[in-house]
Design an enzyme around this catalytic site. Structure first.
Site, short mmCIF file in Angstrom:
data_model
loop_
_atom_site.label_atom_id
_atom_site.label_comp_id
_atom_site.label_asym_id
_atom_site.label_seq_id
_atom_site.Cartn_x
_atom_site.Cartn_y
_atom_site.Cartn_z
N HIS A 163 48.83 5.55 4.44
CA HIS A 163 47.68 4.97 5.13
C HIS A 163 47.22 3.72 4.39
CE1 HIS A 163 46.68 9.32 6.44
NE2 HIS A 163 46.90 8.66 7.55
N CYS A 248 40.11 11.02 1.20
CA CYS A 248 40.46 11.73 2.44
C CYS A 248 39.83 13.11 2.54
CB CYS A 248 41.97 11.80 2.61
SG CYS A 248 42.80 12.47 1.22
N1 LIG Z 1 43.51 9.76 4.38
C1 LIG Z 1 44.48 10.32 3.67
O1 LIG Z 1 44.92 9.77 2.69
N2 LIG Z 1 44.98 11.46 4.13
C2 LIG Z 1 46.02 12.18 3.49
C3 LIG Z 1 46.79 12.98 4.48
C4 LIG Z 1 47.91 13.73 3.85
C5 LIG Z 1 48.65 14.63 4.80
N3 LIG Z 1 49.61 15.41 4.09
C6 LIG Z 1 49.34 13.85 5.89
O2 LIG Z 1 50.48 13.46 5.71
O3 LIG Z 1 48.75 13.62 6.95
#
Ligand SMILES: NC(=O)NCCC[C@H](N)C(=O)O
Length: 258
Positions: A163, A248
């Site tokens: 992201h 997150c």
């Molecule tokens: N905003 C973020 O950095 N989110 C992390 C999401 C990690 C999750 N394992 C994903 O791949 O969607």
């Protein structure tokens, strides 16, 4: 009205099955993750934030990463449409939570996709990463919702990390923190401070000069303390194994009008 409420969501028992895109799978200790999540939410409360638990989404392994499900601008919520299909079931509970707080609610619609982790607000500038999770239609829809409210939306290509906010976040004065090799177009950011560690690119603004930062970024914490910030380290090792970071795990609601 300024408010200090933060949405958080308890980790799913299936956390260890969370998605991975840019790193290899390592064993996740779910019990330790729950302890770390408790400590993270406690750190928010210690610094004046009321934490609001969104109903758990136990069938969704990545649901603890609540930031990806909604973007807030003032008291207006934009419910995301996650780029990963396995995460689409996460938005319903978040929609209920923001609606019950009196936010006005908008949605990203098909064919748009957008993850909240791709959106970084710096004052009235909203940077949005167009990458693996957020597509062009998602960017257009975000613009259509927030530009009439006075935001300036700046789209940024993202190809090297999950992201946009995996690569950068911002200090209270708007300085962007990050690492140049992780960015496709670093020159888009007017004031940039390179940090010594990858996880040092992520800070959560707690208010005043206080910054929540991962315990895995001690050199960055030292650099920021030397620049007059107060750093609050939290150990989030189990979430880092799933490409998560400090930002997150919560959604800060700073401007509610109710
Ligand atoms: N905003 C973020 O950095 N989110 C992390 C999401 C990690 C999750 N394992 C994903 O791949 O969607």
């Amino acid at each position: 009205m300024p408010s200090k409420k933060a949405l958080v969501r308890r980790p799913s028992p299936r956390l260890a099955e969370g998605l991975l895109t840019h790193i290899e799978r390592e064993k996740v200790d779910v019990d330790l993750a729950v302890e770390q999540w408790e400590a993270y939410t406690e750190a928010l409360r210690t610094h004046g934030w009321e934490t609001i638990e969104v109903d758990p989404a136990d069938d969704c392994p990545d649901s603890v990463f609540v930031e990806d499900t909604v973007v807030m601008y003032r008291n207006v919520a934009l419910i995301a449409r996650p780029g990963a299909e396995s995460r689409r079931g996460e938005t319903e509970g978040v929609e209920e939570a923001v609606a019950s707080l009196g936010c006005s609610v908008n949605w990203i619609w098909e064919p748009g996709t957008l993850d909240g982790g791709d959106v970084l607000k710096v004052g009235d500038t909203i940077y949005v990463g167009r990458g693996g999770r957020t597509n062009a239609a998602g960017v257009q829809q975000l613009r259509a919702v927030f530009e009439p409210l006075g935001a300036r939306v700046v789209a940024v290509p993202v190809s090297k990390v999950l992201h946009l906010k995996s690569a950068i976040t911002a200090l209270p004065d708007g300085t962007i923190l990050g690492r140049i090799p992780q960015l496709d177009a670093p020159s888009l950011f007017p004031r940039f401070l390179p940090v010594p560690e990858e996880s040092g690119a992520h800070v959560v603004l707690l208010g005043g000069d206080k910054l929540l930062i991962a315990a895995s970024a001690p050199k960055t914490a030292e650099l920021l303390a030397d620049l007059g910030h107060e750093t609050v380290p939290v150990d989030i090792s189990e979430f880092e194994k799933l490409e998560g970071c400090v930002t997150c795990l919560s959604v800060r609601l700073r401007e509610l009008y109710v």
